[in-house]
Scaffold this motif. Structure first.
Motif, short mmCIF file in Angstrom:
data_model
loop_
_atom_site.label_atom_id
_atom_site.label_comp_id
_atom_site.label_asym_id
_atom_site.label_seq_id
_atom_site.Cartn_x
_atom_site.Cartn_y
_atom_site.Cartn_z
N SER A 117 0.84 -1.18 0.00
CA SER A 117 0.00 0.00 0.00
C SER A 117 0.89 1.24 0.00
O SER A 117 2.08 1.16 0.33
CB SER A 117 -0.89 -0.01 1.24
OG SER A 117 -1.75 1.09 1.23
N SER A 118 0.32 2.37 -0.36
CA SER A 118 1.06 3.62 -0.32
C SER A 118 0.13 4.76 0.03
O SER A 118 -1.09 4.65 -0.13
CB SER A 118 1.75 3.88 -1.66
OG SER A 118 0.79 4.07 -2.68
N PHE A 119 0.72 5.83 0.52
CA PHE A 119 -0.03 7.04 0.82
C PHE A 119 0.94 8.21 0.78
O PHE A 119 2.15 8.04 0.90
CB PHE A 119 -0.75 6.98 2.17
CG PHE A 119 0.12 6.56 3.32
CD1 PHE A 119 0.90 7.48 4.00
CD2 PHE A 119 0.16 5.24 3.71
CE1 PHE A 119 1.69 7.10 5.07
CE2 PHE A 119 0.94 4.84 4.78
CZ PHE A 119 1.73 5.78 5.46
N THR B 287 -9.54 11.15 4.25
CA THR B 287 -10.57 11.25 5.29
C THR B 287 -10.95 9.88 5.83
O THR B 287 -12.00 9.73 6.44
CB THR B 287 -11.81 11.96 4.73
OG1 THR B 287 -12.28 11.22 3.60
CG2 THR B 287 -11.49 13.39 4.32
N PHE B 288 -10.09 8.91 5.59
CA PHE B 288 -10.34 7.54 6.04
C PHE B 288 -9.02 6.95 6.54
O PHE B 288 -7.95 7.53 6.34
CB PHE B 288 -10.88 6.67 4.89
CG PHE B 288 -10.06 6.78 3.64
CD1 PHE B 288 -8.95 5.99 3.43
CD2 PHE B 288 -10.40 7.72 2.66
CE1 PHE B 288 -8.19 6.11 2.29
CE2 PHE B 288 -9.64 7.83 1.51
CZ PHE B 288 -8.53 7.02 1.32
N THR B 289 -9.09 5.81 7.18
CA THR B 289 -7.90 5.15 7.73
C THR B 289 -7.06 4.58 6.59
O THR B 289 -7.56 3.84 5.76
CB THR B 289 -8.32 4.02 8.69
OG1 THR B 289 -9.24 4.53 9.63
CG2 THR B 289 -7.11 3.44 9.40
N VAL B 290 -5.76 4.92 6.59
CA VAL B 290 -4.87 4.44 5.54
C VAL B 290 -4.01 3.27 5.99
O VAL B 290 -3.45 2.56 5.17
CB VAL B 290 -3.96 5.56 4.97
CG1 VAL B 290 -4.80 6.67 4.35
CG2 VAL B 290 -3.00 6.09 6.00
N ASN C 299 -2.44 11.80 8.12
CA ASN C 299 -2.99 10.52 7.67
C ASN C 299 -3.53 9.76 8.87
O ASN C 299 -2.89 9.71 9.92
CB ASN C 299 -1.92 9.69 6.97
CG ASN C 299 -1.47 10.32 5.69
OD1 ASN C 299 -2.28 10.71 4.85
ND2 ASN C 299 -0.16 10.42 5.51
N VAL C 300 -4.69 9.16 8.71
CA VAL C 300 -5.34 8.44 9.81
C VAL C 300 -4.81 7.02 9.88
O VAL C 300 -4.83 6.27 8.89
CB VAL C 300 -6.88 8.44 9.64
CG1 VAL C 300 -7.54 7.68 10.79
CG2 VAL C 300 -7.42 9.86 9.55
#
Length: 135
Positions: free
Chosen positions: A9-11, A60-63, A120-121
């Motif tokens: 995953s990435s953010f 706006t959500f958990t990453v 980031n959440v």
């Protein structure tokens, strides 16, 4: 047929050095430079890629979720690191307690949220306790 050899995953983050200090220093994960960003090895050996984005806007959500055996102990550890839990409004669909923790009495699952320096959440979450709730 689509046959990838792996996945990750990435953010985005707005400051790679702050992300390095947080993920590598505060949380104590292995962090390696990669393509201008950071390859973070999280517990379990999986990796996530945090990449710089000048116009970063936190999701706006958990990453990223961290599974823990004991939610309350994990929350104490997080708070001991100087981090604070997010407090989302309690609703009938998501009845959080005064600390901002959502617990499912039927399944034994629980979750609490906090953020990284880029907003980031992230979460700490327990799976259903053995024998609790429904399969």
């Amino acid at each position: 047929m689509f046959q990838p050899t792996a996945s990750f995953s990435s953010f985005s983050v707005d400051d790679v050095e702050k992300a390095r200090a947080f993920y590598g220093g505060t949380l104590g994960f292995d962090v390696a430079d990669q393509m201008g960003g950071l390859l973070v090895t999280v517990p379990g050996g999986q990796t996530v890629f945090a990449y710089p984005k000048p116009d970063h806007v936190p999701a706006t959500f958990t990453v990223l979720n961290f599974e823990v055996a004991d939610l309350d102990a994990a929350i104490a550890e997080i708070e001991g690191l100087g981090l604070h839990l997010e407090h989302y409004p309690s609703t009938p669909e998501m009845p959080v307690d005064g600390r901002g923790v959502l617990r499912d009495p039927d399944s034994g699952m629980g979750i609490a949220w906090f953020t990284d320096p880029a907003g980031n959440v992230l979460s700490v979450v327990t799976r259903a306790a053995a024998g609790a709730g429904h399969p």
